[in-house]
Scaffold this motif. Structure first.
Motif, PDB file in Angstrom:
ATOM      1  N   GLY A 260      -5.645 -12.186  19.914  1.00  0.00           N
ATOM      2  CA  GLY A 260      -5.007 -10.894  19.717  1.00  0.00           C
ATOM      3  C   GLY A 260      -3.670 -10.959  19.009  1.00  0.00           C
ATOM      4  O   GLY A 260      -3.140  -9.950  18.570  1.00  0.00           O
ATOM      5  N   ALA A 261      -3.123 -12.176  18.868  1.00  0.00           N
ATOM      6  CA  ALA A 261      -1.845 -12.317  18.168  1.00  0.00           C
ATOM      7  C   ALA A 261      -1.963 -11.905  16.708  1.00  0.00           C
ATOM      8  O   ALA A 261      -1.006 -11.432  16.102  1.00  0.00           O
ATOM      9  CB  ALA A 261      -1.352 -13.754  18.277  1.00  0.00           C
ATOM     10  N   GLY A 262      -3.151 -12.083  16.116  1.00  0.00           N
ATOM     11  CA  GLY A 262      -3.417 -11.570  14.773  1.00  0.00           C
ATOM     12  C   GLY A 262      -2.651 -12.271  13.682  1.00  0.00           C
ATOM     13  O   GLY A 262      -3.223 -12.997  12.890  1.00  0.00           O
ATOM     14  N   LYS A 263      -1.367 -12.081  13.637  1.00  0.00           N
ATOM     15  CA  LYS A 263      -0.585 -12.611  12.527  1.00  0.00           C
ATOM     16  C   LYS A 263      -0.499 -14.131  12.556  1.00  0.00           C
ATOM     17  O   LYS A 263      -0.127 -14.742  11.576  1.00  0.00           O
ATOM     18  CB  LYS A 263       0.806 -11.996  12.534  1.00  0.00           C
ATOM     19  CG  LYS A 263       0.767 -10.498  12.232  1.00  0.00           C
ATOM     20  CD  LYS A 263       2.135  -9.929  11.936  1.00  0.00           C
ATOM     21  CE  LYS A 263       2.018  -8.454  11.585  1.00  0.00           C
ATOM     22  NZ  LYS A 263       3.276  -7.847  11.207  1.00  0.00           N
ATOM     23  N   ASN A 267      -4.156 -13.841   8.879  1.00  0.00           N
ATOM     24  CA  ASN A 267      -4.729 -12.575   8.427  1.00  0.00           C
ATOM     25  C   ASN A 267      -3.648 -11.499   8.350  1.00  0.00           C
ATOM     26  O   ASN A 267      -3.861 -10.345   8.699  1.00  0.00           O
ATOM     27  CB  ASN A 267      -5.851 -12.132   9.375  1.00  0.00           C
ATOM     28  CG  ASN A 267      -7.025 -13.078   9.326  1.00  0.00           C
ATOM     29  OD1 ASN A 267      -7.056 -14.046  10.059  1.00  0.00           O
ATOM     30  ND2 ASN A 267      -7.976 -12.804   8.444  1.00  0.00           N
ATOM     31  N   ASP A 268      -2.497 -11.898   7.868  1.00  0.00           N
ATOM     32  CA  ASP A 268      -1.361 -10.992   7.821  1.00  0.00           C
ATOM     33  C   ASP A 268      -1.686  -9.726   7.053  1.00  0.00           C
ATOM     34  O   ASP A 268      -1.244  -8.630   7.418  1.00  0.00           O
ATOM     35  CB  ASP A 268      -0.161 -11.688   7.155  1.00  0.00           C
ATOM     36  CG  ASP A 268       0.294 -12.921   7.936  1.00  0.00           C
ATOM     37  OD1 ASP A 268      -0.578 -13.638   8.427  1.00  0.00           O
ATOM     38  OD2 ASP A 268       1.508 -13.118   8.052  1.00  0.00           O
ATOM     39  N   ASP A 269      -2.463  -9.851   5.965  1.00  0.00           N
ATOM     40  CA  ASP A 269      -2.719  -8.672   5.134  1.00  0.00           C
ATOM     41  C   ASP A 269      -3.533  -7.629   5.892  1.00  0.00           C
ATOM     42  O   ASP A 269      -3.308  -6.422   5.732  1.00  0.00           O
ATOM     43  CB  ASP A 269      -3.413  -9.072   3.830  1.00  0.00           C
ATOM     44  CG  ASP A 269      -4.760  -9.744   4.070  1.00  0.00           C
ATOM     45  OD1 ASP A 269      -4.900 -10.451   5.087  1.00  0.00           O
ATOM     46  OD2 ASP A 269      -5.671  -9.554   3.246  1.00  0.00           O
ATOM     47  N   ILE A 270      -4.486  -8.072   6.732  1.00  0.00           N
ATOM     48  CA  ILE A 270      -5.292  -7.133   7.511  1.00  0.00           C
ATOM     49  C   ILE A 270      -4.423  -6.407   8.527  1.00  0.00           C
ATOM     50  O   ILE A 270      -4.454  -5.176   8.633  1.00  0.00           O
ATOM     51  CB  ILE A 270      -6.450  -7.864   8.221  1.00  0.00           C
ATOM     52  CG1 ILE A 270      -7.457  -8.390   7.192  1.00  0.00           C
ATOM     53  CG2 ILE A 270      -7.141  -6.948   9.223  1.00  0.00           C
ATOM     54  CD1 ILE A 270      -8.521  -9.281   7.781  1.00  0.00           C
ATOM     55  N   ALA A 360      -8.039  -9.375  17.392  1.00  0.00           N
ATOM     56  CA  ALA A 360      -6.768  -8.873  16.856  1.00  0.00           C
ATOM     57  C   ALA A 360      -6.936  -7.479  16.284  1.00  0.00           C
ATOM     58  O   ALA A 360      -6.056  -6.622  16.418  1.00  0.00           O
ATOM     59  CB  ALA A 360      -6.240  -9.832  15.787  1.00  0.00           C
ATOM     60  N   VAL A 361      -8.079  -7.228  15.654  1.00  0.00           N
ATOM     61  CA  VAL A 361      -8.324  -5.908  15.057  1.00  0.00           C
ATOM     62  C   VAL A 361      -8.604  -4.873  16.142  1.00  0.00           C
ATOM     63  O   VAL A 361      -8.020  -3.786  16.157  1.00  0.00           O
ATOM     64  CB  VAL A 361      -9.484  -5.981  14.045  1.00  0.00           C
ATOM     65  CG1 VAL A 361      -9.891  -4.577  13.590  1.00  0.00           C
ATOM     66  CG2 VAL A 361      -9.086  -6.830  12.834  1.00  0.00           C
ATOM     67  N   LEU A 362      -9.504  -5.194  17.079  1.00  0.00           N
ATOM     68  CA  LEU A 362      -9.845  -4.230  18.134  1.00  0.00           C
ATOM     69  C   LEU A 362      -8.640  -3.871  18.995  1.00  0.00           C
ATOM     70  O   LEU A 362      -8.564  -2.770  19.535  1.00  0.00           O
ATOM     71  CB  LEU A 362     -10.967  -4.787  19.011  1.00  0.00           C
ATOM     72  CG  LEU A 362     -12.368  -4.797  18.396  1.00  0.00           C
ATOM     73  CD1 LEU A 362     -13.346  -5.549  19.297  1.00  0.00           C
ATOM     74  CD2 LEU A 362     -12.872  -3.379  18.147  1.00  0.00           C
ATOM     75  N   SER A 363      -7.707  -4.801  19.116  1.00  0.00           N
ATOM     76  CA  SER A 363      -6.531  -4.544  19.956  1.00  0.00           C
ATOM     77  C   SER A 363      -5.471  -3.718  19.226  1.00  0.00           C
ATOM     78  O   SER A 363      -4.490  -3.298  19.828  1.00  0.00           O
ATOM     79  CB  SER A 363      -5.909  -5.867  20.417  1.00  0.00           C
ATOM     80  OG  SER A 363      -5.383  -6.601  19.318  1.00  0.00           O
TER      81      SER A 363
END
Length: 493
Positions: A260-263, A267-270, A360-363
């Motif tokens: 969930g951290a994502g960055k 995938n920073d651009d998403i 990361a996206v769903l959150s």
């Protein structure tokens, strides 16, 4: 592993979703009880499941063997090089897993003979739903086996009921699976349409695999299911009331939420793009690690999205180019399969990308709907984050999952429940889901207030279930007592 009392040997199936779920429940168990230690036996996937050198799943599984977590260790099993016998893919997959029994037998024997009491006595094998052949190995050492069922309780009940129909009621399940009817299944409230039966029920070889797997699961001491009581009360109750079925422990939702951290995942651009979108405005389309579509279907999806007018993030994957691998890959240029001018016309509201960090996206607060293949892990993640799903199942038990989510529980909407695109059989007749169906499904997904409300309520229930005092928390506690009783006996607990 010093000072543990009970050691468990976990054997996950060689698929990313299965392995990740296994590791998450292992972490949960050692966190809950300091006297438990776990050894995870890692099976490297066969090349036909996209495990070539450098593939994501191979890289992931091999990295596990180099890791040690607190009271969790990993052993990579040797890869059996024997060419698989020509069989239905699911049967060949099971044979491949069973070819590792000899390595498991040696590891269990070594652990059983260890004189050091600090290393813990083997309290049980916890095997994936695809690894039930390992039950025979455990029986040789008089060690109990627990099945970790990475799908839902309703599908577990379906699988066991199909076996009952075949073995006890002499029903021709193959004929039934290829009919167009509806049958009552104890783990479902409503009759289940036979057209939603998994593809493996529709061939003799696939059905034999399913029946054999169900028979073995009945031999387990207990079945651990990645679900929770508040989500599947009817199914769990029906399993618990059947004396022919082992004890069922609902322990979920077991999720890997670290992504969930994502960055941190490159995938920073998403994430940056999502940061610019209004709350709950984006439709997220993602079809799992094995999901992909041909160019005709891709164009229908694009047209449906564009007509819906909703903002979207689309994980678009390229189908496998040959049968040596079944894993999709990313397009170098998705524009080659999209309708002409689509990306330019939707540049302000949409983003087409390759693989995405799903959690990361769903959150992310901008995501308001999830067009999903209905893999069980994905559905649990969407509920955890309160994002309603539009069901577009592709293969395996996903049609059953979709039926439960949409028809039984009212936690999603339908795009096409009976869609089948078995990645194992590209020669089957393919149905094209039209742009009209896709547009309609997306509009319902984003505009149905009743479904949205139900999903938000289930989000809270999922979190309560896992918290101290919750239903799954209590179930895990009972499971731990069961494990420890295997080595301590009743009097010491």
């Amino acid at each position: 592993m010093a000072n543990s009392i009970a050691e468990l040997i976990f054997i996950p199936a060689p698929g990313v979703g299965h392995i990740m779920s296994t590791i998450e429940i292992a972490k949960l168990l050692v966190t809950r009880d300091q006297q438990i230690s776990i050894t995870v036996l890692v099976i490297i996937p066969p090349p036909t499941f996209g495990s070539g050198s450098g593939s994501p799943i191979t890289t992931y599984t091999q990295s596990l063997a180099k890791n040690t977590m607190d009271r969790i260790s990993f052993i990579e099993l040797p890869q059996d090089k024997t060419p698989p016998v020509s069989k239905a893919p699911i049967a060949a997959f099971a044979d491949y897993i069973n070819s590792h029994c000899k390595y498991v037998r040696k590891i269990v024997a070594d652990k059983m003979s260890q004189p050091d009491p600090g290393s813990g006595r083997v309290a049980g094998l916890v095997v994936d739903m695809f690894c039930t052949g390992m039950i025979d190995v455990a029986n040789e050492f008089n060690v109990p086996t627990y099945v970790f069922f990475t799908s839902n309780a309703a599908f577990l009940g379906f699988k066991l009921y199909i076996q009952t129909l075949s073995d006890d009621k002499n029903q021709d399940v193959l004929e039934l699976s290829n009919s167009d009817s509806m049958i009552p299944v104890p783990s479902f409230i409503k009759p289940v349409p036979t057209k939603l039966f998994p593809g493996i029920c529709q061939t003799r070889e696939g059905l034999e695999f399913l029946l054999g797997s169900a028979r073995k699961q009945r031999e387990a001491k207990a079945i651990i299911v990645n679900t929770f009581l508040e989500l599947e009360k009817h199914a769990i109750d029906s399993l618990s009331e059947d004396s022919t079925i082992p004890m069922v422990y609902p322990v979920g939702p077991i999720l890997n939420l670290e992504a969930g951290a994502g960055k941190k995942l490159g995938n920073d651009d998403i994430i940056t793009w999502l940061d610019t979108q209004p709350p709950s405005s984006v439709v997220f389309l993602c079809f799992g690690s094995m999901g992909s579509f041909d160019e005709v279907q891709v164009k229908e999806i694009a047209n449906g999205l564009e007509r819906s007018g909703h903002r979207f993030l689309w994980s678009l994957r390229r189908p496998p180019s040959d049968q040596t691998t079944r894993s999709p890959s990313d397009y170098e240029d998705p524009g080659t399969v999209l309708p002409e001018g689509f990306q330019e016309r939707t540049a302000g509201i949409g983003k087409v990308t390759g693989w995405v960090p799903q959690v990361a996206v769903l959150s992310h607060g901008a995501v308001g709907g999830f067009v999903s293949h209905c893999g069980w892990n994905s559905l649990l993640e969407s509920l955890w984050f309160g994002v309603p799903s539009a069901a577009w199942p592709i293969y395996a038990e996903q049609q059953i999952n979709a039926f439960e989510m949409v028809v039984e529980l009212g936690l999603g909407v339908e795009i096409k429940l009976d869609y089948k695109n078995e990645f194992s059989n590209p020669e089957t007749d393919k149905v094209v889901v039209t742009a009209d169906e896709i547009e309609s499904g997306i509009r319902r997904l984003m505009e149905d207030k009743k479904v949205r409300k139900e999903v938000k309520e289930m989000r809270e229930k999922s979190r309560v279930a896992m918290a101290e005092g919750g239903s799954s928390y209590a179930s895990v506690g009972r499971l731990i007592v069961d494990f420890k009783r295997n080595v301590l006996g009743h009097t010491e607990l």
